[in-house]
Motif scaffolding. Structure first.
Motif, short mmCIF file in Angstrom:
data_model
loop_
_atom_site.label_atom_id
_atom_site.label_comp_id
_atom_site.label_asym_id
_atom_site.label_seq_id
_atom_site.Cartn_x
_atom_site.Cartn_y
_atom_site.Cartn_z
N SER A 62 0.81 -1.22 0.00
CA SER A 62 0.00 0.00 0.00
C SER A 62 0.84 1.27 0.00
CB SER A 62 -0.95 0.01 1.20
OG SER A 62 -0.22 -0.01 2.41
N LEU A 63 2.16 1.12 0.16
CA LEU A 63 3.06 2.27 0.14
C LEU A 63 3.64 2.46 -1.26
CD1 LEU A 63 5.11 1.79 3.44
CD2 LEU A 63 2.98 3.08 3.11
N THR A 64 4.11 3.66 -1.56
CA THR A 64 4.76 3.90 -2.84
C THR A 64 6.14 3.27 -2.85
OG1 THR A 64 5.83 5.96 -2.17
CG2 THR A 64 3.58 6.12 -3.03
N VAL A 65 6.73 3.23 -4.03
CA VAL A 65 8.10 2.72 -4.17
C VAL A 65 9.05 3.50 -3.27
CG1 VAL A 65 10.05 2.60 -5.77
CG2 VAL A 65 7.79 1.79 -6.49
N ALA A 66 8.98 4.83 -3.33
CA ALA A 66 9.88 5.67 -2.54
C ALA A 66 9.68 5.44 -1.04
CB ALA A 66 9.69 7.14 -2.88
N LEU A 88 19.33 6.58 -1.65
CA LEU A 88 18.28 6.54 -2.66
C LEU A 88 18.87 6.66 -4.06
CD1 LEU A 88 15.36 8.69 -1.18
CD2 LEU A 88 15.20 6.31 -1.96
N LYS A 89 19.81 7.57 -4.22
CA LYS A 89 20.46 7.76 -5.52
C LYS A 89 21.16 6.48 -5.95
CE LYS A 89 23.61 10.70 -8.15
NZ LYS A 89 24.22 9.56 -8.84
N PHE A 90 21.84 5.83 -5.00
CA PHE A 90 22.54 4.58 -5.30
C PHE A 90 21.56 3.52 -5.79
CE2 PHE A 90 23.94 0.35 -3.74
CZ PHE A 90 25.10 0.22 -4.50
N VAL A 91 20.43 3.38 -5.08
CA VAL A 91 19.43 2.38 -5.46
C VAL A 91 18.84 2.71 -6.82
CG1 VAL A 91 17.15 1.42 -4.90
CG2 VAL A 91 18.87 1.70 -3.10
N TYR A 92 18.54 3.98 -7.06
CA TYR A 92 17.95 4.37 -8.35
C TYR A 92 18.95 4.21 -9.50
CZ TYR A 92 13.87 6.35 -5.93
OH TYR A 92 12.72 6.52 -5.19
N GLU A 140 11.71 5.55 -12.13
CA GLU A 140 10.55 5.86 -12.96
C GLU A 140 9.25 5.61 -12.21
OE1 GLU A 140 10.88 3.36 -16.37
OE2 GLU A 140 12.85 4.12 -16.95
N ARG A 141 9.27 4.66 -11.29
CA ARG A 141 8.05 4.25 -10.58
C ARG A 141 8.01 4.76 -9.14
NH1 ARG A 141 7.51 2.40 -15.20
NH2 ARG A 141 6.99 0.24 -15.80
N GLN A 142 8.85 5.72 -8.79
CA GLN A 142 9.02 6.08 -7.39
C GLN A 142 7.73 6.52 -6.69
OE1 GLN A 142 11.38 9.71 -6.66
NE2 GLN A 142 11.33 10.13 -8.86
N ASN A 143 6.80 7.09 -7.41
CA ASN A 143 5.54 7.54 -6.81
C ASN A 143 4.39 6.56 -7.02
OD1 ASN A 143 6.64 10.05 -5.87
ND2 ASN A 143 6.54 10.81 -7.99
#
Length: 237
Positions: A90-94, A114-118, A126-129
């Motif tokens: 139920s949570l977003t990717v981020a 976060l930058k490392f993971v992305y 692209e799907r963070q939200n």
């Protein structure tokens, strides 16, 4: 770096791990192979502090991990990406990723992670939200691994990362695992996909009913007739 000696662990009266010795050297990929019920996941749970240890030792950099709570083990640098992904649907990717950084309060460090993971998983950027439950199976697996990486692991425990994924996605996941290792992450991987795993593993242990029945370099086991017959369906191509 991480060493198990004489490890025994059980669920009530059922002994799942029956006195195994395993060594995970720093900077290597080590695999645990075997069929269902072999004790692979139970071994990871014992390392993570989720499954109590009946007997034996678990040491990380010479320090015992026995009787430590799971969160303390994670804070020491041993982090697990569990079987079945277990993301927060139920949570977003981020939001899922930020949950993985539970042990870090500094915003600049969290942003760096976060930058490392992305960078590793551009699809997650692209799907963070996007709500995690709407992701494809492969994307959810990327998210599960990414969430574990947010805890900045020295040793990453991967439990069946290829489970239920299409062959092309499986190849992508294993390529990413190799890339993480090249960037300095030590990896202990549990897998039923013996072929793909032995292609990337420096060393592997084969478990059967809670015991180590075979071990060796990944490249050597890939050529072993017993492994080919039992786990590769007689085909190593």
């Amino acid at each position: 770096m991480l060493r198990l000696e004489g490890l025994k662990a059980s669920y009530g009266s059922i002994m799942a791990v029956k006195g195994i010795d395993i060594h995970i050297p720093e900077g290597k990929i080590v695999a645990l192979l075997g069929s269902n019920g072999a004790g692979k996941t139970s071994t990871l749970k014992a390392i993570s502090g989720v499954l109590p240890v009946d007997q034996g030792r678990i040491e990380f950099k010479g320090e015992s991990l026995l009787n430590l709570k799971p969160e303390k083990i994670a804070q020491k640098g041993i982090v697990q990406s569990p079987e079945g992904r277990q993301i927060f649907v139920s949570l977003t990717v981020a939001e899922n990723l930020r949950v993985g950084a539970f042990n870090e309060r500094r915003k600049d460090i969290i942003q760096k992670r976060l930058k490392f993971v992305y960078d590793i998983f551009p699809r997650l950027l692209e799907r963070q939200n996007q709500v995690a439950g709407t992701l494809s199976g492969g994307e959810q697996q990327m998210l599960a691994i990414g969430r574990a990486l947010m805890a900045n692991p020295e040793v990453l425990l991967l439990d069946e990362p290829s489970l239920g994924l299409a062959p092309l996605i499986v190849k992508d996941i294993f390529s990413i695992i190799e890339r993480l290792n090249q960037q300095g992450v030590t990896i202990l991987i549990v897998e039923q996909n013996a072929l793909q795993t032995l292609k990337i593993a420096d060393y592997a242990y084969v478990l059967e009913t809670g015991r180590v029945i075979m071990q060796g370099k990944g490249s050597d086991l890939l050529q072993d007739e017993r492994v080919i017959e039992a786990y590769l369906g007689g085909n190593k191509s």
